[in-house]
Design an enzyme around this catalytic site. Structure first.
Site, PDB file in Angstrom:
ATOM      1  N   ASP A 120      95.342   7.194 -18.989  1.00 26.33           N
ATOM      2  CA  ASP A 120      94.051   7.043 -19.666  1.00 26.33           C
ATOM      3  C   ASP A 120      93.893   8.067 -20.780  1.00 26.33           C
ATOM      4  O   ASP A 120      94.570   9.095 -20.805  1.00 26.33           O
ATOM      5  CB  ASP A 120      92.883   7.181 -18.669  1.00 26.33           C
ATOM      6  CG  ASP A 120      92.801   8.553 -18.024  1.00 26.33           C
ATOM      7  OD1 ASP A 120      93.856   9.096 -17.620  1.00 26.33           O
ATOM      8  OD2 ASP A 120      91.691   9.108 -17.935  1.00 26.33           O
TER       9      ASP A 120
ATOM     10  N   GLU B 217      92.554  10.340 -15.198  1.00 23.36           N
ATOM     11  CA  GLU B 217      92.573  11.809 -15.161  1.00 23.36           C
ATOM     12  C   GLU B 217      91.397  12.383 -15.929  1.00 23.36           C
ATOM     13  O   GLU B 217      90.790  13.367 -15.520  1.00 23.36           O
ATOM     14  CB  GLU B 217      93.884  12.343 -15.752  1.00 23.36           C
ATOM     15  CG  GLU B 217      94.105  13.842 -15.555  1.00 23.36           C
ATOM     16  CD  GLU B 217      93.631  14.722 -16.712  1.00 23.36           C
ATOM     17  OE1 GLU B 217      93.708  15.949 -16.562  1.00 23.36           O
ATOM     18  OE2 GLU B 217      93.154  14.205 -17.744  1.00 23.36           O
TER      19      GLU B 217
HETATM   20 ZN   LIG Z   1      95.793  15.017 -20.073  1.00 20.63          ZN
END
Ligand SMILES: [Zn+2]
Length: 410
Positions: free
Chosen positions: A81, A176
């Protein structure tokens, strides 16, 4: 290796994988599924084994051992992401060959220029091949550079069976950037002795210490009365909130701290007379100082209770993640191997504590000690994000070298 890296990286960054905090699903966005499925196909194509994707989008794969030796299983992780701070839609990567060390015009029409005046590290990249944005989006080197480098290292080792290695596990993970990366990560299924996230910045970064982190949400209740008849009756919750904040040490805030210095950070302050909500984050590398900071908040809240009544204030104090250093120091050889790998490739390791957290901060406490190594990218999360392909080669070689050294030392 250069063209292979460019080709992979540019194809990954074109997929919009921005995560979304407001989404309840995992992955939080459909675009992440698209890239994760692409990666599954590619892992199979390059010849990786045990390629899996679970119901939460976590991709795992194995490079089987090719030695009789008993070698610890090591893992490499990267997140797919991109940050929520800036748009990742229609990323249009620009390649600057043989960079001259001067200004880079990212977008002529919009007059977006990246200059060494604003980014003093730029001249260090003179002669490199850089990949930049077109000035309208982020690049997504964080962390598609890590994905690219891990994939390329695996492809290289599969093509070079003469390089002896133990079992290697790789994982590509969602979300994340919204702090959920490891939440549904199946450590048992990954089944590695330890791992590395390839999610750092400039050449040589090697990180094994992060903050200890907690969040404090404080709600203060007031009493609203018509101001004309408020004497001795009105309680203004905003003023209590200001009183509370003034009791915190003024210098211990993000804008006044660096290195190993911790802080209290007031993220938001929303209120009216009747009710005020304060949202703090608490950060410290040192466990004892971290506990002391939480006690400080509790003591201040109790003081307010003593003065305004026990119903006047509500504290919700929650731990978010801990300093991975505590879990990594007992297996410091994993940091030493990464250090040695970089030195043997003529890379100067830069070891510094992260003033934040990584997926590794959570994974290390889930039983998978996970330091972080560089990708070669800079200026993450915005339109000036760029990466040096020369340093991507070095990051890929660092991954390969760590795998080699792990076998040699077994
Ligand atoms: Zn990162």
């Amino acid at each position: 290796m250069k063209n292979e890296l460019i080709e992979r990286f540019t194809s990954y960054v074109k997929v919009d994988t921005q995560s979304d905090e407001s989404s309840e699903t995992c992955p939080s966005t459909e675009g992440q599924w698209t890239l994760l499925r692409m990666l599954v196909e590619e892992l199979e194509t390059i010849g990786m084994e045990e390629v899996t994707i679970d119901e939460n989008g976590y991709v795992m794969a194995t490079l089987p051992s090719n030695t009789e030796k008993q070698v610890p299983t090591i893992g490499f992780l990267a997140h797919v992401d991109t940050a929520t701070d800036f748009t990742g839609t229609n990323v249009n990567p620009q390649i600057v060959e043989n960079y001259d060390g001067e200004e880079i015009v990212l977008n002529k029409a919009l007059k977006v220029v990246m200059s060494p005046k604003d980014f003093p590290s730029l001249p260090e990249y003179k002669g490199h091949t850089l990949i930049t944005t077109d000035g309208t989006t982020l690049l997504g080197a964080d962390n598609k550079a890590g994905v690219t480098e891990i994939m390329t290292a695996m492809a290289y080792l599969i093509k070079h069976p003469e390089i002896k290695h133990g079992k290697v596990r790789v994982a590509f993970t969602p979300d994340e950037e919204i702090g959920r990366g490891p939440h549904k990560f199946d450590v048992a299924a990954f089944n590695a002795n330890y791992a590395y996230t390839v999610d750092g910045g400039p050449l040589g970064e090697l990180e094994y210490e992060s903050f200890n982190a907690a969040g404090a949400k404080i709600t203060i209740k007031g009493t609203n009365i018509h101001p004309g008849s408020a004497k001795d009756k009105m309680v203004n919750s905003m003023k209590i909130a200001m009183e509370l904040h003034s009791k915190l040490p003024a210098g211990e805030a993000p804008e006044h701290t660096e290195g190993y210095e911790g802080f209290f950070h007031l993220l938001s302050f929303n209120g009216d007379v009747e009710q005020t909500k304060l949202n703090y984050i608490i950060r410290d590398h040192d466990r004892e100082n971290f506990l002391a900071r939480k006690t400080t908040i509790e003591n201040i809240v109790n003081e307010i209770k003593g003065k305004y009544g026990s119903d006047s204030i509500l504290l919700e104090l929650n731990d978010q993640y801990y300093n991975m250093g505590e879990k990594i120091k007992p297996v410091m050889e994993i940091v030493d191997i990464a250090h040695e790998a970089m030195v043997s490739l003529d890379i100067k390791p830069i070891i510094k504590p992260i003033r934040g957290g990584t997926d590794g901060s959570q994974l290390s406490y889930m039983g998978l000690p996970t330091p972080n190594i560089f990708t070669g990218g800079e200026n993450f999360h915005g339109k000036y994000e760029f990466i040096s392909v020369d340093n991507m080669i070095k990051a890929t070689n660092t991954v390969i070298e760590i795998i080699k050294l792990t076998e040699q030392k077994a």
